[in-house]
Write a protein that holds these residues in place. Structure first.
Motif, PDB file in Angstrom:
ATOM      1  N   SER A 253       0.688  -1.108   0.113  1.00  0.00           N
ATOM      2  CA  SER A 253      -0.194  -0.093  -0.043  1.00  0.00           C
ATOM      3  C   SER A 253       1.027   1.224  -0.185  1.00  0.00           C
ATOM      4  CB  SER A 253      -0.691  -0.212   1.295  1.00  0.00           C
ATOM      5  OG  SER A 253      -1.756  -1.140   1.185  1.00  0.00           O
ATOM      6  N   VAL A 254       1.786   1.173   1.075  1.00  0.00           N
ATOM      7  CA  VAL A 254       2.725   2.457   1.015  1.00  0.00           C
ATOM      8  C   VAL A 254       3.496   2.793  -0.343  1.00  0.00           C
ATOM      9  CG1 VAL A 254       4.870   3.298   2.124  1.00  0.00           C
ATOM     10  CG2 VAL A 254       2.942   2.535   3.325  1.00  0.00           C
ATOM     11  N   THR A 255       4.115   1.613  -0.893  1.00  0.00           N
ATOM     12  CA  THR A 255       4.789   1.846  -2.334  1.00  0.00           C
ATOM     13  C   THR A 255       3.770   2.444  -3.286  1.00  0.00           C
ATOM     14  OG1 THR A 255       6.108   0.012  -1.685  1.00  0.00           O
ATOM     15  CG2 THR A 255       6.340   0.482  -3.997  1.00  0.00           C
ATOM     16  N   LEU A 256       2.784   1.738  -3.409  1.00  0.00           N
ATOM     17  CA  LEU A 256       1.805   2.062  -4.367  1.00  0.00           C
ATOM     18  C   LEU A 256       1.310   3.967  -4.217  1.00  0.00           C
ATOM     19  CD1 LEU A 256      -0.718  -0.791  -4.932  1.00  0.00           C
ATOM     20  CD2 LEU A 256       0.806  -0.067  -6.534  1.00  0.00           C
ATOM     21  N   ALA A 257       1.065   4.141  -2.979  1.00  0.00           N
ATOM     22  CA  ALA A 257       0.766   5.680  -2.624  1.00  0.00           C
ATOM     23  C   ALA A 257       1.948   6.511  -2.928  1.00  0.00           C
ATOM     24  CB  ALA A 257       0.354   5.587  -1.147  1.00  0.00           C
ATOM     25  N   ARG A 258       3.165   6.146  -2.814  1.00  0.00           N
ATOM     26  CA  ARG A 258       4.219   6.796  -2.977  1.00  0.00           C
ATOM     27  C   ARG A 258       4.489   6.882  -4.532  1.00  0.00           C
ATOM     28  NH1 ARG A 258       8.303   4.015   1.664  1.00  0.00           N
ATOM     29  NH2 ARG A 258       7.778   5.549   3.081  1.00  0.00           N
ATOM     30  N   LEU A 259       4.225   6.098  -5.133  1.00  0.00           N
ATOM     31  CA  LEU A 259       4.043   6.066  -6.700  1.00  0.00           C
ATOM     32  C   LEU A 259       2.896   6.686  -7.226  1.00  0.00           C
ATOM     33  CD1 LEU A 259       5.165   2.287  -7.491  1.00  0.00           C
ATOM     34  CD2 LEU A 259       6.628   4.369  -7.899  1.00  0.00           C
ATOM     35  N   GLY A 260       2.049   7.414  -6.423  1.00  0.00           N
ATOM     36  CA  GLY A 260       1.101   8.436  -7.030  1.00  0.00           C
ATOM     37  C   GLY A 260      -0.439   7.799  -7.176  1.00  0.00           C
ATOM     38  N   HIS A 261      -0.456   6.664  -6.323  1.00  0.00           N
ATOM     39  CA  HIS A 261      -1.879   5.758  -6.944  1.00  0.00           C
ATOM     40  C   HIS A 261      -2.780   6.246  -5.418  1.00  0.00           C
ATOM     41  CE1 HIS A 261      -0.679   3.813 -10.249  1.00  0.00           C
ATOM     42  NE2 HIS A 261       0.484   3.615  -9.538  1.00  0.00           N
ATOM     43  N   SER A 262      -4.089   6.000  -5.588  1.00  0.00           N
ATOM     44  CA  SER A 262      -5.052   6.087  -4.475  1.00  0.00           C
ATOM     45  C   SER A 262      -5.237   4.590  -4.106  1.00  0.00           C
ATOM     46  CB  SER A 262      -6.544   6.576  -4.886  1.00  0.00           C
ATOM     47  OG  SER A 262      -7.515   6.396  -3.825  1.00  0.00           O
ATOM     48  N   VAL A 263      -4.768   4.582  -2.776  1.00  0.00           N
ATOM     49  CA  VAL A 263      -4.875   2.928  -2.304  1.00  0.00           C
ATOM     50  C   VAL A 263      -6.023   3.072  -0.964  1.00  0.00           C
ATOM     51  CG1 VAL A 263      -3.509   1.241  -1.239  1.00  0.00           C
ATOM     52  CG2 VAL A 263      -2.551   2.739  -2.864  1.00  0.00           C
ATOM     53  N   LEU A 264      -6.649   1.820  -0.985  1.00  0.00           N
ATOM     54  CA  LEU A 264      -7.513   1.381   0.217  1.00  0.00           C
ATOM     55  C   LEU A 264      -7.090   0.266   0.778  1.00  0.00           C
ATOM     56  CD1 LEU A 264     -10.178   2.181   1.855  1.00  0.00           C
ATOM     57  CD2 LEU A 264     -11.383   0.940   0.249  1.00  0.00           C
ATOM     58  N   LEU A 265      -6.524   0.255   2.037  1.00  0.00           N
ATOM     59  CA  LEU A 265      -6.188  -1.102   2.697  1.00  0.00           C
ATOM     60  C   LEU A 265      -7.070  -1.703   3.561  1.00  0.00           C
ATOM     61  CD1 LEU A 265      -3.512  -2.801   3.689  1.00  0.00           C
ATOM     62  CD2 LEU A 265      -3.220  -0.759   5.201  1.00  0.00           C
ATOM     63  N   GLY A 266      -7.263  -2.852   3.412  1.00  0.00           N
ATOM     64  CA  GLY A 266      -8.004  -3.952   3.999  1.00  0.00           C
ATOM     65  C   GLY A 266      -7.252  -4.629   5.026  1.00  0.00           C
ATOM     66  N   ALA A 267      -6.931  -4.138   6.178  1.00  0.00           N
ATOM     67  CA  ALA A 267      -6.230  -4.805   7.211  1.00  0.00           C
ATOM     68  C   ALA A 267      -6.934  -4.837   8.624  1.00  0.00           C
ATOM     69  CB  ALA A 267      -4.743  -4.351   7.197  1.00  0.00           C
ATOM     70  N   ARG A 268      -6.438  -5.437   9.668  1.00  0.00           N
ATOM     71  CA  ARG A 268      -7.204  -5.271  11.191  1.00  0.00           C
ATOM     72  C   ARG A 268      -5.710  -5.184  12.134  1.00  0.00           C
ATOM     73  NH1 ARG A 268     -12.297  -6.850  12.934  1.00  0.00           N
ATOM     74  NH2 ARG A 268     -12.270  -7.345  15.133  1.00  0.00           N
ATOM     75  N   VAL A 269      -5.932  -4.432  12.944  1.00  0.00           N
ATOM     76  CA  VAL A 269      -4.855  -4.150  13.843  1.00  0.00           C
ATOM     77  C   VAL A 269      -5.546  -3.973  15.394  1.00  0.00           C
ATOM     78  CG1 VAL A 269      -3.139  -2.582  12.720  1.00  0.00           C
ATOM     79  CG2 VAL A 269      -4.884  -1.584  13.772  1.00  0.00           C
TER      80      VAL A 269
END
Length: 308
Positions: free
Chosen positions: A44-60
């Motif tokens: 997710s972080v890499t894609l965002a840094r490459l200029g994309h819109s990213v939605l992350l499905g995760a749980r903490v």
């Protein structure tokens, strides 16, 4: 482009050692570090840094580690709208022990990630995405597997391409049992060990032939210092590694960075071989800093390293 990414968010405890300890042995690290990680977070972080819109499905969890695990996610602008909080389980942690000759041992605690609730997956989020990226760690067992399989089904119905990122831990846990689930992917990305374990074969060629017989259309095999292999039913091509000036110091998360850069290039219209070359470049760049998400990969980085 808009990506929906499903995968783990973790805190990585990194220990660089002269050698891996034997049972009962106590060793002192050359250096130690704590960094945010996890396949879902790093992709997710890499894609965002490459200029994309990213939605992350995760749980903490609802613990101090959660904020640290999500720190680069938040900093890079990834949407946390699909990140869930678990009131009982802790945020996932991974202890990575690595030697100078790249021998590794890991202790992985799935924690809250494994309880990702499929009932909270929104169809409109999948339908509105340009691609779905799934880490195979999400397919090991339990509610997280249900979430990932449900998302893949929705993506198939919506015509959203699926990138499947295999992982050694996932393949070691499930083995060939993963095969039926990942066959529905449009792009299957994995390393040589994962390829052989997934297919139950003894060579890359036989493994790729086996996948082809099962209907797989596009496979990218990460082969370390040799680069990567791009395979389709019509051709097989070895994609050379990319040389960078800085030394490789930590390969944690390099495979996840590879996946993100490959998906970025494919959706940008780059042919498979060129996309794999971009992924090779991103993977090695990420290894020049300690931590999965430390080295920011930008389009300027890739343009500087790639021909044309």
């Amino acid at each position: 482009m808009k990506f929906y990414v499903i995968g783990d968010v973790t805190v990585d405890h990194l220990y660089h050692l002269k050698h891996l300890p034997a049972p009962g042995e106590e060793v002192s690290p050359i250096r130690a570090n704590m960094q945010p990680g996890g396949a879902g977070g790093t992709i997710s972080v890499t894609l965002a840094r490459l200029g994309h819109s990213v939605l992350l499905g995760a749980r903490v969890g609802e613990d101090p580690f959660a904020e640290f695990a999500l720190s680069k996610v938040r900093e890079s602008g990834v949407s946390e709208a699909a990140v869930q909080r678990d009131p009982k389980l802790l945020t996932s942690t991974i202890t990575v022990m690595q030697t100078p000759d790249n021998k590794r041992a890991m202790i992985s605690y799935g924690g809250a990630n494994r309880e990702l609730d499929a009932a909270r997956l929104k169809k409109k989020d999948i339908d509105g995405s340009d691609a779905l990226i799934v880490s195979a760690y999400s397919l090991i067992h339990g509610p997280q597997r249900e979430y990932a399989v449900k998302a893949m089904g929705l993506a198939k119905k919506a015509g959203v391409p699926i990138f499947m990122d295999l992982g050694t831990g996932a393949v070691n846990s499930v083995g060939t049992g993963l095969l039926d689930t990942v066959l529905g992917s449009d792009y299957l990305l994995l390393n040589q060990h994962e390829l052989l374990a997934l297919t139950g074969t003894s060579s890359i060629s036989s493994a790729l032939l086996s996948l082809g017989k099962r209907g797989v259309q596009r496979v990218v095999v990460k082969v370390g210092a040799m680069g990567s292999i791009v395979w389709t039913p019509d051709e097989t091509e070895l994609i050379d590694p990319v040389k960078v000036g800085a030394a490789v110091v930590d390969t944690t998360g390099s495979g996840d960075t590879f996946v993100a850069a490959f998906a970025h290039a494919v959706l940008g219209g780059t042919p498979l071989a060129g996309s794999a070359l971009a992924a090779n470049a991103a993977g090695v760049l990420s290894a020049t800093s300690v931590g999965a998400q430390t080295r920011a990969i930008t389009t300027e980085d890739l343009n500087a390293l790639l021909p044309g």
